[in-house]
Scaffold this motif. Structure first.
Motif, mmCIF file in Angstrom:
data_model
loop_
_atom_site.group_PDB
_atom_site.id
_atom_site.type_symbol
_atom_site.label_atom_id
_atom_site.label_comp_id
_atom_site.label_asym_id
_atom_site.label_seq_id
_atom_site.Cartn_x
_atom_site.Cartn_y
_atom_site.Cartn_z
ATOM 1 N N VAL A 196 0.803 -1.205 0.081
ATOM 2 C CA VAL A 196 -0.243 -0.187 -0.111
ATOM 3 C C VAL A 196 0.465 1.749 -0.321
ATOM 4 C CG1 VAL A 196 -1.819 1.476 1.125
ATOM 5 C CG2 VAL A 196 -2.108 -0.925 0.598
ATOM 6 N N PRO A 197 1.623 1.457 0.937
ATOM 7 C CA PRO A 197 2.665 2.945 1.024
ATOM 8 C C PRO A 197 3.950 3.319 -1.042
ATOM 9 C CG PRO A 197 2.871 1.612 2.531
ATOM 10 C CD PRO A 197 2.129 0.411 2.076
ATOM 11 N N GLN A 198 3.660 1.838 -1.198
ATOM 12 C CA GLN A 198 4.243 2.002 -2.329
ATOM 13 C C GLN A 198 3.532 2.532 -3.576
ATOM 14 O OE1 GLN A 198 5.833 -1.912 -2.889
ATOM 15 N NE2 GLN A 198 8.657 -1.468 -2.161
ATOM 16 N N VAL A 199 1.639 1.937 -3.213
ATOM 17 C CA VAL A 199 0.733 2.142 -4.888
ATOM 18 C C VAL A 199 0.645 3.569 -3.966
ATOM 19 C CG1 VAL A 199 -0.960 1.888 -5.385
ATOM 20 C CG2 VAL A 199 0.072 0.014 -4.933
ATOM 21 N N LEU A 200 0.388 3.900 -3.155
ATOM 22 C CA LEU A 200 0.369 5.722 -2.211
ATOM 23 C C LEU A 200 1.375 6.381 -3.388
ATOM 24 C CD1 LEU A 200 -1.143 4.485 0.894
ATOM 25 C CD2 LEU A 200 -2.417 5.860 -1.178
ATOM 26 N N ALA A 201 2.668 6.038 -2.622
ATOM 27 C CA ALA A 201 3.537 6.866 -3.578
ATOM 28 C C ALA A 201 4.027 6.586 -5.226
ATOM 29 C CB ALA A 201 5.146 6.133 -3.130
ATOM 30 N N GLN A 202 3.204 5.709 -5.344
ATOM 31 C CA GLN A 202 3.046 5.573 -6.776
ATOM 32 C C GLN A 202 1.826 6.721 -8.214
ATOM 33 O OE1 GLN A 202 2.780 2.497 -10.190
ATOM 34 N NE2 GLN A 202 1.073 2.205 -9.481
ATOM 35 N N ASP A 203 0.555 6.955 -6.600
ATOM 36 C CA ASP A 203 -0.334 7.533 -6.805
ATOM 37 C C ASP A 203 -0.206 9.008 -6.731
ATOM 38 O OD1 ASP A 203 -1.869 4.918 -7.330
ATOM 39 O OD2 ASP A 203 -2.955 5.423 -4.931
ATOM 40 N N LEU A 204 1.252 9.285 -6.183
ATOM 41 C CA LEU A 204 0.898 10.828 -6.131
ATOM 42 C C LEU A 204 1.758 11.556 -6.978
ATOM 43 C CD1 LEU A 204 1.046 13.577 -4.046
ATOM 44 C CD2 LEU A 204 3.509 12.737 -3.249
ATOM 45 N N VAL A 205 3.093 10.455 -7.641
ATOM 46 C CA VAL A 205 3.573 10.777 -9.227
ATOM 47 C C VAL A 205 2.239 10.804 -9.965
ATOM 48 C CG1 VAL A 205 5.177 9.701 -10.547
ATOM 49 C CG2 VAL A 205 5.839 9.317 -8.397
ATOM 50 N N LEU A 206 2.145 10.103 -10.117
ATOM 51 C CA LEU A 206 1.128 9.967 -11.668
ATOM 52 C C LEU A 206 -0.497 11.224 -10.935
ATOM 53 C CD1 LEU A 206 -0.488 6.535 -11.767
ATOM 54 C CD2 LEU A 206 1.152 7.233 -13.400
ATOM 55 N N GLY A 207 -0.334 11.408 -10.077
ATOM 56 C CA GLY A 207 -1.614 13.050 -9.314
ATOM 57 C C GLY A 207 -1.003 13.631 -9.604
ATOM 58 N N ARG A 208 0.080 14.252 -9.728
ATOM 59 C CA ARG A 208 1.462 15.737 -9.769
ATOM 60 C C ARG A 208 0.944 15.264 -10.992
ATOM 61 N NH1 ARG A 208 5.092 14.188 -5.791
ATOM 62 N NH2 ARG A 208 4.735 15.767 -5.163
ATOM 63 N N ALA A 209 0.772 14.292 -12.479
ATOM 64 C CA ALA A 209 0.855 14.410 -14.525
ATOM 65 C C ALA A 209 -0.555 14.547 -14.064
ATOM 66 C CB ALA A 209 1.263 13.238 -14.810
ATOM 67 N N PHE A 210 -1.086 14.867 -13.410
ATOM 68 C CA PHE A 210 -2.790 14.213 -14.359
ATOM 69 C C PHE A 210 -3.285 15.396 -13.917
ATOM 70 C CE2 PHE A 210 -3.020 10.243 -14.425
ATOM 71 C CZ PHE A 210 -4.061 9.319 -15.146
ATOM 72 N N ALA A 211 -3.119 16.250 -12.852
ATOM 73 C CA ALA A 211 -2.398 17.906 -12.524
ATOM 74 C C ALA A 211 -2.742 18.911 -14.110
ATOM 75 C CB ALA A 211 -2.183 18.215 -11.213
ATOM 76 N N ARG A 212 -1.639 17.980 -14.097
ATOM 77 C CA ARG A 212 -1.625 18.951 -15.646
ATOM 78 C C ARG A 212 -1.883 18.446 -17.199
ATOM 79 N NH1 ARG A 212 3.380 17.623 -13.703
ATOM 80 N NH2 ARG A 212 4.279 16.081 -15.721
ATOM 81 N N HIS A 213 -3.024 17.290 -16.792
ATOM 82 C CA HIS A 213 -3.133 16.799 -17.958
ATOM 83 C C HIS A 213 -4.273 17.252 -18.394
ATOM 84 C CE1 HIS A 213 -4.568 13.920 -20.951
ATOM 85 N NE2 HIS A 213 -3.238 13.492 -21.407
#
Length: 354
Positions: free
Chosen positions: A297-314
């Motif tokens: 779960v912590p690793q997926v949450l870290a991945q989620d945050l990376v993706l969130g930054r990208a989706f905030a720009r998309h």
């Protein structure tokens, strides 16, 4: 409200508003999401309140277990407050959206690692962020009224709150179907997916609470024996044949083609649903789901945050929220015409790998 709830002293966390209310119920710490008009959607104030009070109860010897539910009769939680995030992005404050996700994921991590029994009453609507504050706990209780979903591909986002960690471990490709289509499933399906632990009648809440007061550490089996399990068939289990066949692999274009060409009408209906979602979201979600299979779960949450930054720009995120929740015309204008138009480079860019 249950028969005993109106006798409890419900109050906000110190220094917070009434977006979430709390009470001590014998050995139980009771947390109630309290925005019923918004189906208890999680705004930033709700998230900050939860983090403070859950952290306090984790260190409080007088609280043996936590029980989470939602105010009103529509459900536990409709998800995150994505309209507010869209506004922040449109006004040139994408860092505000990222800060929201950081705070939300910190609560999800706290629930996942909670040192005491953490019980979620998952009656009615449980979507998006609602999964993050319930399914990672030690005991999730669903009912015949439960409608659980990770609907993010329909708003140009991706299933976050470490929901993909659970869906990646679901039997066969059932988690892939739920992640890509965003279609709500019932309580029995939530059990199949591993997103809940026991199906009970919605009328059994008082009996569940009574059982937990007597033994806060009761598990799914003990609860089911005490209140009587709710019988319900699983749509996902009944349709594993075409689901496992069509959703296999890492190529979203191939997945869509298999769905469209399959003789099962349910498969072709799923194809229409996936095709209507953001192609960018579908491509990134499938990749993120496959990666989540080897993560905690912590690793997926870290991945989620990376993706969130990208989706905030998309652009698909602000457009998807507009079409689904702001203008409600249900006619999003996605960046790509189809999943076949989303390049591998674009998918990897969302993970910061280009």
């Amino acid at each position: 409200m249950t028969q005993t709830d109106d006798r409890l002293r419900w109050a906000p966390a110190p220094g917070h508003g009434d977006e979430v209310l709390y009470a001590v119920d014998g050995p139980l710490g009771r947390a109630r999401l309290h925005r019923p008009r918004a189906i208890n959607a999680l705004d930033r104030a709700s998230i900050d309140s939860l983090h403070q009070q859950l952290s306090a109860w984790a260190a409080d010897d007088a609280v043996a277990a936590v029980v989470l539910d939602g105010a009103g009769d529509r459900g536990l939680c409709a998800g995150g407050d994505v309209r507010a995030l869209r506004t922040a992005i449109l006004e040139g404050r994408p860092e505000e959206a990222v800060a929201y996700w950081e705070a939300e994921y910190a609560v999800n991590a706290l629930v996942d690692s909670y040192p005491k029994p953490y019980v979620a009453w998952m009656d009615g609507i449980v979507m998006g962020g609602g999964v993050g504050v319930s399914s990672h706990g030690s005991l999730g209780l669903v009912t015949e009224r439960t409608q659980l979903a990770m609907p993010e591909t329909g708003i140009g986002f991706f299933p976050d709150v470490a929901g993909l960690q659970l869906l990646a471990r679901s039997p066969g490709e059932t988690g892939t179907h739920v992640a890509l289509t965003g279609t709500p499933v019932g309580g029995a399906d939530a059990l199949v997916l591993g997103m809940a632990d026991v199906l009970v009648p919605s009328s059994a809440k008082d009996r569940v609470l009574d059982a937990l007061r007597q033994d806060p550490a009761q598990g799914a089996g003990e609860i089911a024996e005490r209140v009587g399990p709710q019988e319900e068939s699983s749509w996902l289990a009944d349709h594993r044949g075409w689901i496992d066949e069509c959703y296999a692999g890492d190529d979203p274009g191939l997945v869509l083609r298999r769905l469209r060409e399959h003789p099962a009408p349910e498969a072709r209906a799923a194809a229409e649903t996936v095709a209507a979602r953001s192609p960018h979201s579908v491509g990134v979600t499938l990749e993120a789901l496959r990666r989540a299979a080897s993560m905690d779960v912590p690793q997926v949450l870290a991945q989620d945050l990376v993706l969130g930054r990208a989706f905030a720009r998309h652009p698909d995120f602000v457009e998807g929220v507009r079409a689904q929740l702001v203008d409600k015309d249900r006619q999003p204008r996605w960046t790509h015409a189809s999943v076949a138009d989303v390049t591998r480079e674009e998918v990897l860019e969302a993970f910061g790998e280009r």
